[in-house]
Design a protein around this motif. Structure first.
Motif, PDB file in Angstrom:
ATOM      1  N   ALA A  29       0.833  -1.206   0.000  1.00 19.64           N
ATOM      2  CA  ALA A  29       0.000   0.000   0.000  1.00 19.64           C
ATOM      3  C   ALA A  29       0.869   1.257   0.000  1.00 19.64           C
ATOM      4  O   ALA A  29       0.551   2.244  -0.670  1.00 19.64           O
ATOM      5  N   PHE A  30       1.968   1.212   0.735  1.00 15.12           N
ATOM      6  CA  PHE A  30       2.899   2.336   0.802  1.00 15.12           C
ATOM      7  C   PHE A  30       3.494   2.622  -0.579  1.00 15.12           C
ATOM      8  O   PHE A  30       3.520   3.769  -1.032  1.00 15.12           O
ATOM      9  N   VAL A  31       3.953   1.573  -1.242  1.00 21.41           N
ATOM     10  CA  VAL A  31       4.535   1.731  -2.582  1.00 21.41           C
ATOM     11  C   VAL A  31       3.480   2.237  -3.559  1.00 21.41           C
ATOM     12  O   VAL A  31       3.740   3.159  -4.349  1.00 21.41           O
ATOM     13  N   GLU A  32       2.277   1.672  -3.512  1.00 25.59           N
ATOM     14  CA  GLU A  32       1.202   2.119  -4.410  1.00 25.59           C
ATOM     15  C   GLU A  32       0.878   3.592  -4.192  1.00 25.59           C
ATOM     16  O   GLU A  32       0.672   4.336  -5.158  1.00 25.59           O
ATOM     17  N   LEU A  33       0.848   4.000  -2.930  1.00 23.51           N
ATOM     18  CA  LEU A  33       0.560   5.393  -2.616  1.00 23.51           C
ATOM     19  C   LEU A  33       1.619   6.315  -3.222  1.00 23.51           C
ATOM     20  O   LEU A  33       1.295   7.305  -3.883  1.00 23.51           O
ATOM     21  N   LEU A  34       2.876   5.969  -3.022  1.00 26.38           N
ATOM     22  CA  LEU A  34       3.943   6.801  -3.586  1.00 26.38           C
ATOM     23  C   LEU A  34       3.937   6.794  -5.104  1.00 26.38           C
ATOM     24  O   LEU A  34       4.118   7.841  -5.746  1.00 26.38           O
ATOM     25  N   MET A  35       3.728   5.635  -5.697  1.00 30.97           N
ATOM     26  CA  MET A  35       3.761   5.527  -7.159  1.00 30.97           C
ATOM     27  C   MET A  35       2.646   6.354  -7.804  1.00 30.97           C
ATOM     28  O   MET A  35       2.821   6.878  -8.905  1.00 30.97           O
ATOM     29  N   LYS A  36       1.533   6.475  -7.114  1.00 36.83           N
ATOM     30  CA  LYS A  36       0.432   7.293  -7.617  1.00 36.83           C
ATOM     31  C   LYS A  36       0.913   8.732  -7.853  1.00 36.83           C
ATOM     32  O   LYS A  36       0.525   9.376  -8.834  1.00 36.83           O
ATOM     33  N   TYR A  37       1.774   9.219  -6.988  1.00 41.56           N
ATOM     34  CA  TYR A  37       2.281  10.589  -7.114  1.00 41.56           C
ATOM     35  C   TYR A  37       3.534  10.671  -7.971  1.00 41.56           C
ATOM     36  O   TYR A  37       3.724  11.651  -8.694  1.00 41.56           O
ATOM     37  N   PHE A  38       4.388   9.656  -7.907  1.00 45.22           N
ATOM     38  CA  PHE A  38       5.575   9.670  -8.764  1.00 45.22           C
ATOM     39  C   PHE A  38       5.180   9.671 -10.235  1.00 45.22           C
ATOM     40  O   PHE A  38       5.899  10.228 -11.076  1.00 45.22           O
TER      41      PHE A  38
ATOM     42  N   ARG B 240       3.064  11.418 -11.570  1.00 45.34           N
ATOM     43  CA  ARG B 240       2.787  12.810 -11.955  1.00 45.34           C
ATOM     44  C   ARG B 240       4.035  13.692 -11.962  1.00 45.34           C
ATOM     45  O   ARG B 240       3.964  14.848 -12.374  1.00 45.34           O
ATOM     46  N   LEU B 241       5.124  13.163 -11.452  1.00 43.38           N
ATOM     47  CA  LEU B 241       6.335  13.969 -11.274  1.00 43.38           C
ATOM     48  C   LEU B 241       7.376  13.660 -12.343  1.00 43.38           C
ATOM     49  O   LEU B 241       7.375  12.577 -12.921  1.00 43.38           O
ATOM     50  N   PRO B 242       8.290  14.602 -12.583  1.00 45.89           N
ATOM     51  CA  PRO B 242       9.349  14.339 -13.564  1.00 45.89           C
ATOM     52  C   PRO B 242      10.323  13.275 -13.055  1.00 45.89           C
ATOM     53  O   PRO B 242      10.467  13.060 -11.850  1.00 45.89           O
ATOM     54  N   LYS B 243      10.989  12.638 -13.990  1.00 40.88           N
ATOM     55  CA  LYS B 243      11.996  11.632 -13.657  1.00 40.88           C
ATOM     56  C   LYS B 243      13.043  12.256 -12.736  1.00 40.88           C
ATOM     57  O   LYS B 243      13.405  13.420 -12.904  1.00 40.88           O
ATOM     58  N   GLY B 244      13.503  11.483 -11.769  1.00 39.34           N
ATOM     59  CA  GLY B 244      14.499  11.982 -10.826  1.00 39.34           C
ATOM     60  C   GLY B 244      13.900  12.588  -9.569  1.00 39.34           C
ATOM     61  O   GLY B 244      14.627  13.020  -8.684  1.00 39.34           O
ATOM     62  N   SER B 245      12.580  12.633  -9.474  1.00 38.78           N
ATOM     63  CA  SER B 245      11.936  13.166  -8.279  1.00 38.78           C
ATOM     64  C   SER B 245      12.190  12.236  -7.100  1.00 38.78           C
ATOM     65  O   SER B 245      12.464  11.051  -7.269  1.00 38.78           O
ATOM     66  N   VAL B 246      12.082  12.787  -5.909  1.00 37.39           N
ATOM     67  CA  VAL B 246      12.300  12.014  -4.689  1.00 37.39           C
ATOM     68  C   VAL B 246      11.021  11.996  -3.859  1.00 37.39           C
ATOM     69  O   VAL B 246      10.046  12.689  -4.188  1.00 37.39           O
ATOM     70  N   VAL B 247      11.042  11.217  -2.790  1.00 37.94           N
ATOM     71  CA  VAL B 247       9.843  11.034  -1.973  1.00 37.94           C
ATOM     72  C   VAL B 247       9.285  12.363  -1.488  1.00 37.94           C
ATOM     73  O   VAL B 247       8.070  12.582  -1.504  1.00 37.94           O
ATOM     74  N   SER B 248      10.156  13.262  -1.068  1.00 34.56           N
ATOM     75  CA  SER B 248       9.653  14.549  -0.562  1.00 34.56           C
ATOM     76  C   SER B 248       8.876  15.302  -1.641  1.00 34.56           C
ATOM     77  O   SER B 248       7.926  16.030  -1.316  1.00 34.56           O
ATOM     78  N   ASN B 249       9.235  15.128  -2.913  1.00 36.68           N
ATOM     79  CA  ASN B 249       8.471  15.750  -4.003  1.00 36.68           C
ATOM     80  C   ASN B 249       7.064  15.155  -4.066  1.00 36.68           C
ATOM     81  O   ASN B 249       6.087  15.883  -4.282  1.00 36.68           O
ATOM     82  N   ALA B 250       6.974  13.845  -3.900  1.00 32.76           N
ATOM     83  CA  ALA B 250       5.666  13.184  -3.937  1.00 32.76           C
ATOM     84  C   ALA B 250       4.821  13.606  -2.744  1.00 32.76           C
ATOM     85  O   ALA B 250       3.632  13.910  -2.894  1.00 32.76           O
ATOM     86  N   VAL B 251       5.421  13.651  -1.567  1.00 27.54           N
ATOM     87  CA  VAL B 251       4.691  14.033  -0.357  1.00 27.54           C
ATOM     88  C   VAL B 251       4.168  15.469  -0.492  1.00 27.54           C
ATOM     89  O   VAL B 251       3.054  15.772  -0.064  1.00 27.54           O
ATOM     90  N   ALA B 252       4.945  16.326  -1.124  1.00 26.60           N
ATOM     91  CA  ALA B 252       4.558  17.732  -1.259  1.00 26.60           C
ATOM     92  C   ALA B 252       3.272  17.918  -2.061  1.00 26.60           C
ATOM     93  O   ALA B 252       2.554  18.894  -1.848  1.00 26.60           O
ATOM     94  N   ILE B 253       2.967  17.003  -2.964  1.00 19.67           N
ATOM     95  CA  ILE B 253       1.757  17.173  -3.785  1.00 19.67           C
ATOM     96  C   ILE B 253       0.612  16.246  -3.359  1.00 19.67           C
ATOM     97  O   ILE B 253      -0.428  16.209  -4.009  1.00 19.67           O
ATOM     98  N   MET B 254       0.789  15.534  -2.247  1.00 15.11           N
ATOM     99  CA  MET B 254      -0.258  14.611  -1.777  1.00 15.11           C
ATOM    100  C   MET B 254      -1.454  15.366  -1.231  1.00 15.11           C
ATOM    101  O   MET B 254      -1.320  16.469  -0.687  1.00 15.11           O
ATOM    102  N   THR B 255      -2.611  14.725  -1.358  1.00 18.70           N
ATOM    103  CA  THR B 255      -3.796  15.253  -0.695  1.00 18.70           C
ATOM    104  C   THR B 255      -3.604  15.081   0.811  1.00 18.70           C
ATOM    105  O   THR B 255      -2.745  14.306   1.258  1.00 18.70           O
ATOM    106  N   ASP B 256      -4.387  15.796   1.589  1.00 17.95           N
ATOM    107  CA  ASP B 256      -4.287  15.670   3.046  1.00 17.95           C
ATOM    108  C   ASP B 256      -4.540  14.232   3.490  1.00 17.95           C
ATOM    109  O   ASP B 256      -3.842  13.710   4.363  1.00 17.95           O
ATOM    110  N   GLU B 257      -5.512  13.612   2.865  1.00 19.35           N
ATOM    111  CA  GLU B 257      -5.852  12.229   3.215  1.00 19.35           C
ATOM    112  C   GLU B 257      -4.684  11.279   2.912  1.00 19.35           C
ATOM    113  O   GLU B 257      -4.322  10.437   3.731  1.00 19.35           O
ATOM    114  N   ASP B 258      -4.089  11.430   1.736  1.00 19.63           N
ATOM    115  CA  ASP B 258      -2.962  10.574   1.372  1.00 19.63           C
ATOM    116  C   ASP B 258      -1.728  10.871   2.229  1.00 19.63           C
ATOM    117  O   ASP B 258      -0.980   9.961   2.592  1.00 19.63           O
TER     118      ASP B 258
END
Length: 130
Positions: free
Chosen positions: A75-84, A86-104
């Motif tokens: 579930a953790f990987v799926e959650l991150l991949m959902k946001y990755f 949308r992001l450019p190649k080379g993005s890191v976890v903090s980039n994904a977290v920055a665009i997450m919904t409050d719920e995610d």
């Protein structure tokens, strides 16, 4: 407090028994790989039916925890991949977290503590799924 029918020294040895190690099928091995001593092996050979039942119950519980943990990791990987996605190649976890919904983000914060714990089964035993 009721007395336990499981001797602590037997429980300790059983908890450290590596059932996956098969170098010498006539020997028992500790989780760190070293073989049980003759005295440790003799102690295990005196396990009572109650101690065997307790050991089996503990193994079932640990297997269940492992399955739950695997599901949380997935579930953790799926959650991150959902946001990755949308992001450019080379993005890191903090980039994904920055665009997450409050719920995610709330779900990410719950899961990250569990999947990154050094001993995840111990973490779950101590903290549950808070």
């Amino acid at each position: 407090m009721p007395s336990s029918s499981v001797r602590p020294e037997v429980g300790d040895e059983e908890d450290d028994l590596d059932l996956a190690r098969h170098e010498d099928p006539s020997r028992c091995y500790h989780l760190d790989g070293h073989p049980f001593t003759t005295a440790e092996h003799q102690l295990l050979s005196t396990m009572t039916p109650a101690e065997i039942a307790a050991a089996k119950a503990q193994m079932r519980l640990e297997d269940e925890w492992e399955r739950e943990l695997d599901a949380m990791k997935d579930a953790f990987v799926e959650l991150l991949m959902k946001y990755f996605a949308r992001l450019p190649k080379g993005s890191v976890v903090s980039n994904a977290v920055a665009i997450m919904t409050d719920e995610d983000r709330t779900e990410y914060e719950r899961l990250v503590k569990i999947v990154t714990a050094q001993d995840t089964l111990e973490y779950l035993a101590e903290h549950g799924e808070n």
